[in-house]
Design a protein around this motif. Structure first.
Motif, PDB file in Angstrom:
ATOM      1  N   ILE A 138       0.850  -1.188   0.000  1.00  0.00           N
ATOM      2  CA  ILE A 138       0.000   0.000   0.000  1.00  0.00           C
ATOM      3  C   ILE A 138       0.888   1.241   0.000  1.00  0.00           C
ATOM      4  O   ILE A 138       1.860   1.335   0.748  1.00  0.00           O
ATOM      5  CB  ILE A 138      -0.941  -0.017   1.217  1.00  0.00           C
ATOM      6  CG1 ILE A 138      -1.942  -1.171   1.072  1.00  0.00           C
ATOM      7  CG2 ILE A 138      -1.687   1.313   1.353  1.00  0.00           C
ATOM      8  CD1 ILE A 138      -2.789  -1.411   2.285  1.00  0.00           C
TER       9      ILE A 138
ATOM     10  N   ASP B 261      -1.980  -4.440  -1.399  1.00  0.00           N
ATOM     11  CA  ASP B 261      -3.103  -4.119  -2.276  1.00  0.00           C
ATOM     12  C   ASP B 261      -3.178  -5.182  -3.360  1.00  0.00           C
ATOM     13  O   ASP B 261      -2.249  -5.335  -4.146  1.00  0.00           O
ATOM     14  CB  ASP B 261      -2.884  -2.728  -2.876  1.00  0.00           C
ATOM     15  CG  ASP B 261      -4.025  -2.273  -3.776  1.00  0.00           C
ATOM     16  OD1 ASP B 261      -4.524  -3.092  -4.570  1.00  0.00           O
ATOM     17  OD2 ASP B 261      -4.403  -1.098  -3.712  1.00  0.00           O
TER      18      ASP B 261
ATOM     19  N   ASP C  64      -9.955 -10.038  -4.588  1.00  0.00           N
ATOM     20  CA  ASP C  64      -9.742  -8.607  -4.769  1.00  0.00           C
ATOM     21  C   ASP C  64      -9.920  -7.839  -3.465  1.00  0.00           C
ATOM     22  O   ASP C  64     -10.966  -7.929  -2.826  1.00  0.00           O
ATOM     23  CB  ASP C  64     -10.722  -8.062  -5.820  1.00  0.00           C
ATOM     24  CG  ASP C  64     -10.245  -6.768  -6.436  1.00  0.00           C
ATOM     25  OD1 ASP C  64     -10.539  -5.702  -5.874  1.00  0.00           O
ATOM     26  OD2 ASP C  64      -9.573  -6.820  -7.481  1.00  0.00           O
ATOM     27  N   THR C  65      -8.888  -7.113  -3.056  1.00  0.00           N
ATOM     28  CA  THR C  65      -8.986  -6.297  -1.852  1.00  0.00           C
ATOM     29  C   THR C  65      -7.955  -5.182  -1.911  1.00  0.00           C
ATOM     30  O   THR C  65      -6.865  -5.350  -2.478  1.00  0.00           O
ATOM     31  CB  THR C  65      -8.755  -7.136  -0.577  1.00  0.00           C
ATOM     32  OG1 THR C  65      -8.899  -6.296   0.580  1.00  0.00           O
ATOM     33  CG2 THR C  65      -7.379  -7.771  -0.556  1.00  0.00           C
ATOM     34  N   LYS C  66      -8.301  -4.045  -1.343  1.00  0.00           N
ATOM     35  CA  LYS C  66      -7.373  -2.919  -1.239  1.00  0.00           C
ATOM     36  C   LYS C  66      -6.419  -3.100  -0.067  1.00  0.00           C
ATOM     37  O   LYS C  66      -5.371  -2.453  -0.013  1.00  0.00           O
ATOM     38  CB  LYS C  66      -8.149  -1.611  -1.072  1.00  0.00           C
ATOM     39  CG  LYS C  66      -8.987  -1.210  -2.270  1.00  0.00           C
ATOM     40  CD  LYS C  66      -8.129  -0.801  -3.451  1.00  0.00           C
ATOM     41  CE  LYS C  66      -8.971  -0.267  -4.602  1.00  0.00           C
ATOM     42  NZ  LYS C  66      -8.130   0.060  -5.791  1.00  0.00           N
ATOM     43  N   ASN C  67      -6.799  -3.945   0.893  1.00  0.00           N
ATOM     44  CA  ASN C  67      -5.974  -4.206   2.068  1.00  0.00           C
ATOM     45  C   ASN C  67      -6.055  -5.688   2.405  1.00  0.00           C
ATOM     46  O   ASN C  67      -7.149  -6.211   2.593  1.00  0.00           O
ATOM     47  CB  ASN C  67      -6.470  -3.412   3.283  1.00  0.00           C
ATOM     48  CG  ASN C  67      -6.381  -1.920   3.090  1.00  0.00           C
ATOM     49  OD1 ASN C  67      -5.357  -1.311   3.330  1.00  0.00           O
ATOM     50  ND2 ASN C  67      -7.485  -1.317   2.631  1.00  0.00           N
TER      51      ASN C  67
ATOM     52  N   SER D 127      -5.506  -0.737  -9.022  1.00  0.00           N
ATOM     53  CA  SER D 127      -4.607   0.137  -8.261  1.00  0.00           C
ATOM     54  C   SER D 127      -3.839   1.079  -9.180  1.00  0.00           C
ATOM     55  O   SER D 127      -3.334   2.105  -8.743  1.00  0.00           O
ATOM     56  CB  SER D 127      -3.639  -0.689  -7.416  1.00  0.00           C
ATOM     57  OG  SER D 127      -2.887  -1.587  -8.213  1.00  0.00           O
TER      58      SER D 127
ATOM     59  N   SER E  92      -5.920  -5.353  -5.453  1.00  0.00           N
ATOM     60  CA  SER E  92      -7.024  -4.934  -6.320  1.00  0.00           C
ATOM     61  C   SER E  92      -6.568  -4.840  -7.772  1.00  0.00           C
ATOM     62  O   SER E  92      -5.384  -4.659  -8.063  1.00  0.00           O
ATOM     63  CB  SER E  92      -7.560  -3.580  -5.869  1.00  0.00           C
ATOM     64  OG  SER E  92      -6.569  -2.569  -6.016  1.00  0.00           O
TER      65      SER E  92
END
Length: 347
Positions: A280, A320, A310-313, A325, A322
């Motif tokens: 991140i 990340d 899929d995840t930002k965190n 990004s 995703s």
């Protein structure tokens, strides 16, 4: 998706050059024999092509069905496999999950992840402690009626307590798995298609107990793998799609794909979680990972399904995974998603 218990900085693996994979990609669909004639059988194995799926909204409190629909819009394709997670006595499939599979315009199949031993342990489940829990699920899934994928305790390697009598030994996992699947079958839950989902990490594959996790070909329908690659050069598990398939045990041995296709020939393989990540705040183009997928699917005919997580965190809050990004990453992923190799119809 869970991080392996390994140091984060290791020597980088060799990456596939993005330009080369782009040249190879157009041949993927033809080699896989894709088209509108691709359909699934009773065990959800496609006659040709590869099933496409997603798990969106990971490590957030957002509704999974809403996040799945949003991810489909973002990626440009219906994610045929809808991956969700449950534990213990949770009543599933939920109304929202069922509704997602009742959308005639966007046919989907559930991939239900279940930590059946929640509040107990594997050994106790194997001895029948949670039979009521198993039977309740059997009743619900029979009433649901449609075929579903079921993963029992995904990524069990991280949960093994290799101490005699712990209840969490590898052999206890295998016994739990066998007991649960055989009881579901005895209860008439013939619409359950089970997936044995590993982490496939080189540390765990080198453990003497790793081989004891496998419950037996007679109770395993699909072999699954949850694995990821870094897009930051020099960072832990840097590489492309092929690298996550070929990790070998520390000290030597077969890579995961070779192990599955050699030791359990004929079993379809599902990449039940996959993705490219960067730390991140260090946005890095993921195109090389996405561009490398189609050539690998041509070379690996045992892979019959891939499901992006899929995840930002992530679960540790610093990766990340995703698809959006960066703008270039999203464009590459949308090109991947649009390929006809994923034109598989649910029967």
């Amino acid at each position: 998706m869970r991080r392996a218990k390994l140091p984060m900085f290791l020597t980088a693996l060799t990456a596939v050059i993005a330009g080369v994979t782009t040249v190879l990609a157009p041949n993927a669909a033809a080699a896989a024999g894709t088209g509108e004639n691709c359909t699934t059988d009773a065990k959800l194995v496609p006659s040709c092509g590869v099933l496409w799926g997603g798990a969106a909204g990971g490590f957030t409190s957002k509704p999974r069905d809403l996040e799945h629909r949003n991810w489909e819009k973002l990626s440009g394709r219906t994610a045929t496999i809808f991956h969700t997670y449950h534990k213990g006595d949770e009543a599933f499939p939920t109304k929202a999950e069922i509704a997602m599979t009742n959308d005639a315009a966007k046919p989907r199949v559930l991939l239900l992840n279940w930590k059946i031993a929640y509040g107990s342990n594997w050994a106790k489940v194997a001895k029948g402690e949670q039979n009521k829990r198993i039977d309740a699920f059997a009743d619900r899934i029979k009433a649901y009626g449609k075929n579903v994928f079921l993963v029992l305790n995904h990524e069990p390697e991280n949960d093994v307590v290799a101490r005699k009598g712990s209840g969490w030994e590898a052999k206890d996992f295998a016994a739990m798995y066998r007991h649960t699947i055989k009881r579901l079958r005895a209860q008439g839950a013939g619409n359950v298609v089970n997936v044995m989902a590993y982490m496939g990490n080189e540390k765990w594959m080198a453990q003497s107990w790793w081989k004891d996790l496998y419950p037996g070909d007679d109770v395993v329908d699909w072999i699954g793998l949850d694995s990821y690659v870094s897009v930051e050069k020099g960072y832990y598990h840097f590489g492309t799609f092929g690298d996550l398939l070929d990790r070998r045990p520390k000290g030597g041995g077969l890579g995961f794909y070779e192990w599955a296709t050699t030791k359990h020939a004929g079993k379809p393989i599902m990449i039940a979680e996959w993705g490219g990540y960067h730390r991140i705040g260090r946005a890095t183009d993921k195109s090389a990972v996405y561009n490398s997928v189609l050539p690998q699917l041509v070379k690996r005919p045992a892979i019959k399904a891939i499901v992006h997580f899929d995840t930002k965190n992530d679960d540790q809050g610093n990766r990340d995974i995703s698809i959006d990004s960066t703008k270039a990453s999203l464009a590459a992923f949308r090109r991947l998603a649009a390929d006809p190799i994923f034109n598989v119809k649910l029967r």
